[in-house]
Design a protein around this motif. Sequence first.
Motif, PDB file in Angstrom:
ATOM      1  N   THR A 120      34.556  49.321  39.012  1.00  0.00           N
ATOM      2  CA  THR A 120      33.808  50.579  39.296  1.00  0.00           C
ATOM      3  C   THR A 120      32.452  50.516  38.824  1.00  0.00           C
ATOM      4  O   THR A 120      32.053  49.949  37.789  1.00  0.00           O
ATOM      5  N   LYS A 121      31.641  51.096  39.970  1.00  0.00           N
ATOM      6  CA  LYS A 121      30.252  50.869  39.860  1.00  0.00           C
ATOM      7  C   LYS A 121      29.615  52.089  39.629  1.00  0.00           C
ATOM      8  O   LYS A 121      28.287  52.306  38.896  1.00  0.00           O
ATOM      9  N   LEU A 122      30.415  53.136  40.012  1.00  0.00           N
ATOM     10  CA  LEU A 122      29.501  54.724  39.801  1.00  0.00           C
ATOM     11  C   LEU A 122      30.898  55.547  39.890  1.00  0.00           C
ATOM     12  O   LEU A 122      31.711  55.406  40.535  1.00  0.00           O
ATOM     13  N   SER A 160      30.389  45.126  48.561  1.00  0.00           N
ATOM     14  CA  SER A 160      31.467  44.991  48.996  1.00  0.00           C
ATOM     15  C   SER A 160      32.701  44.731  47.801  1.00  0.00           C
ATOM     16  O   SER A 160      32.599  43.878  47.329  1.00  0.00           O
ATOM     17  N   GLY A 161      33.672  45.696  47.882  1.00  0.00           N
ATOM     18  CA  GLY A 161      34.582  45.236  46.837  1.00  0.00           C
ATOM     19  C   GLY A 161      34.530  45.976  45.570  1.00  0.00           C
ATOM     20  O   GLY A 161      35.414  46.193  45.080  1.00  0.00           O
ATOM     21  N   ASP A 201      28.691  52.676  53.391  1.00  0.00           N
ATOM     22  CA  ASP A 201      27.553  51.954  53.649  1.00  0.00           C
ATOM     23  C   ASP A 201      27.793  50.326  53.165  1.00  0.00           C
ATOM     24  O   ASP A 201      27.328  49.653  53.815  1.00  0.00           O
ATOM     25  N   LYS A 202      28.350  50.309  51.788  1.00  0.00           N
ATOM     26  CA  LYS A 202      28.076  48.909  51.150  1.00  0.00           C
ATOM     27  C   LYS A 202      29.548  48.208  51.167  1.00  0.00           C
ATOM     28  O   LYS A 202      29.544  47.434  50.635  1.00  0.00           O
ATOM     29  N   GLY A 203      30.566  48.979  52.010  1.00  0.00           N
ATOM     30  CA  GLY A 203      31.829  48.384  51.931  1.00  0.00           C
ATOM     31  C   GLY A 203      32.654  48.452  50.577  1.00  0.00           C
ATOM     32  O   GLY A 203      33.538  47.714  50.399  1.00  0.00           O
ATOM     33  N   ALA A 204      32.204  49.631  49.979  1.00  0.00           N
ATOM     34  CA  ALA A 204      33.084  49.469  48.663  1.00  0.00           C
ATOM     35  C   ALA A 204      34.134  50.588  48.963  1.00  0.00           C
ATOM     36  O   ALA A 204      34.168  51.440  50.104  1.00  0.00           O
ATOM     37  N   GLY A 213      21.667  51.678  46.424  1.00  0.00           N
ATOM     38  CA  GLY A 213      22.422  50.721  47.196  1.00  0.00           C
ATOM     39  C   GLY A 213      22.371  49.247  46.873  1.00  0.00           C
ATOM     40  O   GLY A 213      23.553  48.654  46.916  1.00  0.00           O
ATOM     41  N   SER A 214      21.622  48.823  46.014  1.00  0.00           N
ATOM     42  CA  SER A 214      21.439  47.310  45.503  1.00  0.00           C
ATOM     43  C   SER A 214      22.370  47.347  44.412  1.00  0.00           C
ATOM     44  O   SER A 214      22.923  46.182  43.652  1.00  0.00           O
TER      45      SER A 214
END
Length: 409
Positions: free
Chosen positions: A163-165, A109-110, A133-136, A104-105
């Motif tokens: 892109t984070k994941l 968002s975005g 949950d995180k607004g992504a 989560g950390s």
Amino acid sequence: MSSLAANIRAAFPALQQSGDQVPFIYFDGPGGTQMAKQAIEGMLAYITGGMANLHGAFPTSVGTDNLLLEGRKAVADLLHCAPEEVAFGQNMTTLAFSIARSLGSFISSGDEVVVTEMDHRANVDPWVTLAKDKGAQVRFIELNPDTYTLNLDRLDELITEKTKLVAVGMSSNVTGTVTDVRRVIARAKEVNAIVVVDAVHAVPHLPIDFQELGCDILFCSAYKFFGPHIGIAVIAASLFEKLQVYKLAPAPQQIPDKLETGTQNHEAIAGLIGAITFIEQLGEGHTRRERLVSGMQRIEEHEQQLTDRLESFLRQMPGLKLYRAAEGTNKTPTFAFTLSGIKARDVTSWFAEHYHMCIADGHFYASTMADKLGVNPMGGWIRIGLAPYNTMEEVVLFEKGLKEFMATH
């Protein structure tokens, strides 16, 4: 029957005929293989030899501590990772949701999360839930409905600085398509995204090298490769150390223990070691890793002979639609098909009754792909998955059965 097939089958008690009982023919490997005797014996030895929880001074507790250490070392040799990168859990789905919560950390968002239209939902929904949950935003690598492969030509557009994941399956549990995950991983790493690989369906058929792949998280499940029901997550130590997992306050802080909430299934870990031993005993080499790779290569060679015969038959069968990539695309020995105008469950029920064959039907949790390919009105696919204990004689008998079914329906 080949000598290798006979040797392999001797290691599976479920395949041994008892009295007048007609033996089952197991074509349901993608849903879970039969258990090797080495796995059964490992579980029984732990259960009957005195069980205990961890971290005690008495012998059975020390033995359980050592069992977990040996389990991690065995998986490390199977997948070529470090033992401290191996965590156990109930199954892949449970582990994935736990890890998603811990990530989560890393998501805001975005940001964007990329999943695929081909994957089992266990490698989709944990990351989609995290994104929501995180607004992504969630983006999908699309399935090519004509080739049954992922369209990787737009990776530069799909995987961006936002892109984070990225989550991708190594092999489809429906079509058998083996995706070029190295290409996906390489692009993801260009933008410093976390990469999750679902190898649950791949590990029973392909040698895996976690270090060479370069992904951050890899999942597999022992019950798909001749062991008991237990899930495995391999997490690169550099990421694992940073995960803020949900855990009890007094529980260990170090990896991999911090992810393993509560008491683990110790007897299943004993069985897992036995399953890996079964693969090792099929191979040759100076180290366990070398023997495991060699054993997997022998499994591949045996399964390929059956695959060539079965695929040729299915492609020529009138009224049958085979959902399988063309020659030149690497695939596992897993075949999904539909029969024109016939419900999938009617086919699998008939084979169970008339030929004692275990053949599965449904969407197999690859529900996005099932929707896109329009198979749900017929009850999903009919799926045959070959395992190393299957034989050419069984494949020929299936061919006979399918011809009989088609002639009478």
